[in-house]
Design a protein around this motif. Structure first.
Motif, mmCIF file in Angstrom:
data_model
loop_
_atom_site.group_PDB
_atom_site.id
_atom_site.type_symbol
_atom_site.label_atom_id
_atom_site.label_comp_id
_atom_site.label_asym_id
_atom_site.label_seq_id
_atom_site.Cartn_x
_atom_site.Cartn_y
_atom_site.Cartn_z
ATOM 1 N N UNK A 189 7.271 3.530 -7.852
ATOM 2 C CA UNK A 189 6.993 4.518 -7.081
ATOM 3 C C UNK A 189 7.170 4.161 -5.569
ATOM 4 N N UNK A 190 7.301 5.256 -4.792
ATOM 5 C CA UNK A 190 7.457 5.031 -3.375
ATOM 6 C C UNK A 190 6.051 4.490 -2.691
ATOM 7 N N UNK A 191 6.254 4.220 -1.444
ATOM 8 C CA UNK A 191 5.053 3.159 -0.879
ATOM 9 C C UNK A 191 4.086 4.292 -0.077
ATOM 10 N N UNK A 239 2.077 5.261 -2.700
ATOM 11 C CA UNK A 239 1.203 6.687 -2.634
ATOM 12 C C UNK A 239 0.598 6.974 -3.564
ATOM 13 N N UNK A 240 0.491 6.267 -4.631
ATOM 14 C CA UNK A 240 -0.524 6.754 -5.678
ATOM 15 C C UNK A 240 -1.610 5.816 -5.823
ATOM 16 N N UNK A 241 -1.578 4.577 -4.827
ATOM 17 C CA UNK A 241 -2.871 3.839 -4.853
ATOM 18 C C UNK A 241 -2.759 3.135 -3.471
ATOM 19 N N UNK A 242 -3.196 4.205 -2.411
ATOM 20 C CA UNK A 242 -2.931 3.793 -1.035
ATOM 21 C C UNK A 242 -4.054 3.000 -0.452
ATOM 22 N N UNK A 243 -3.960 2.634 0.829
ATOM 23 C CA UNK A 243 -5.284 2.025 1.436
ATOM 24 C C UNK A 243 -6.457 3.008 1.588
ATOM 25 N N UNK A 244 -7.363 2.659 1.736
ATOM 26 C CA UNK A 244 -8.868 3.557 1.735
ATOM 27 C C UNK A 244 -8.772 4.137 3.197
ATOM 28 N N UNK A 245 -8.068 3.987 3.970
ATOM 29 C CA UNK A 245 -7.686 4.632 5.274
ATOM 30 C C UNK A 245 -6.731 5.782 5.134
ATOM 31 N N UNK A 246 -6.011 5.828 4.121
ATOM 32 C CA UNK A 246 -4.914 6.941 4.259
ATOM 33 C C UNK A 246 -5.434 8.192 3.851
#
Length: 334
Positions: A189-191, A239-246
């Protein structure tokens, strides 16, 4: 929102909140161009909304009116309709309290032992229903493709892409020889994106359990047991598990349980064609009111049915949305 209660044991009632206009200054709390999560309004990780039976109005007002600034020193937008928030949140508390009362009523009527036993039965029945569905799916796919032969382990891959090219990739492994188990692997999956169509891992799990429940061909209540024979891997930084600031507000109605993640699961199972795959949100408003509508784009065809135009799929075509027609009648737009 979680409400705990104690009755010879600990139980919890939980609901997932929508945020029509309580957390952000834009209509519907859906800013179209947010990038860091701070641009999506107040982000509350934990707050005790009710303390000893008292609604903590001052605390929640401070969080909504003065959410602070993010690490980039950008000012985080405040709520636009505080009065509505202070009506909506107690209503959510009341809904949880209603659930608590119903469970207590069951315990008083039938006894704790019987209630717990039937909770276990519902869970175990969902486990078995999911296992049987997975074994049936593996058998069907194996019989349709010569490359699998009589193999008890079936691997299928599907992917879908967003308009910017971001790919949702799924490798689905079904193990019939283990009693019907499956592993959903989203590697490839993409970033994480610098936009708001990131999604959250909890919502990916919600999409998987939703799809499994749709595919189970018996009438069972939705239960966490459907996920018991399933493993899910979502790569960190995607982009299914991003940083909490995303930012992720768009992911709720474009990427995650509403469409793209659901699409790749259902197509991997060869269950149906993809729908239009976007909620098509329309929002507008002013300081006094706001309007939020999703525009149905159509459903995909399946083995025994045609696709349908002008309907939503997976997200808002459910039985609990009857109130929308009443809201639309009360707040009609010309």
């Amino acid at each position: 929102m979680v409400s705990w209660f104690f009755s010879m044991h600990v139980e919890g009632i939980m609901q997932r909140l929508g945020y029509y206009s309580w957390k952000h200054a834009s209509p519907g709390s859906m800013p179209p161009f947010s990038k860091p999560i701070g641009e999506e309004g107040a982000a509350v990780k934990a707050f005790k909304l009710v303390e000893k039976g008292v609604f903590q109005e001052e605390g929640i007002v401070n969080l909504l009116l003065f959410p602070g600034s993010d690490e980039s020193t950008h000012k985080i937008p405040r709520t636009r309709l505080l009065e509505d928030s202070l009506l909506d949140l107690p209503a959510q508390v009341a809904a949880n309290q209603s659930g608590i009362s119903l469970i207590k009523e069951l315990i008083e009527r039938y006894g704790l032992e019987i209630v717990q036993a039937y909770m276990t039965y519902v869970h175990l029945n969902a486990v078995e229903a999911a296992r049987q569905m997975l074994k049936s799916a593996a058998s069907r796919v194996s019989s349709q493709s010569a490359k699998f032969g009589e193999n008890d382990n079936i691997a299928m891959e599907e992917e879908d892409s967003l308009d910017d090219g971001s790919i949702t990739h799924l490798k689905l492994n079904i193990h019939s020889n283990k009693g019907g188990e499956a592993f959903f692997d989203y590697r490839g999956t993409g970033p994480e994106v610098y936009g708001n169509w990131n999604a959250l891992e909890a919502v990916i799990a919600a999409a998987v359990i939703y799809c499994l429940r749709c595919l189970v061909d018996v009438d069972i209540p939705l239960s966490q047991g459907c996920l018991a024979p399933v493993g899910i891997h979502v790569p960190k930084g995607s982009f299914l598990s991003p940083r909490d600031k995303a930012a992720f507000v768009g992911g709720n109605v474009l990427t995650s349980h509403s469409h793209r993640v659901t699409d790749v699961v259902l197509t991997a199972f060869q269950a149906c064609a993809c729908p239009q795959s976007c909620m098509n949100n329309l929002t507008f408003g002013n300081i006094a009111s706001s309007y939020y509508e999703t525009i149905g784009g159509g459903s995909g065809a399946g083995p025994h049915w045609h696709g349908t135009s002008g309907v939503q799929c997976h997200y808002s075509n459910d039985r609990s949305r009857d109130f929308l027609s009443e809201v639309s009648s009360s707040f009609a737009q010309v």
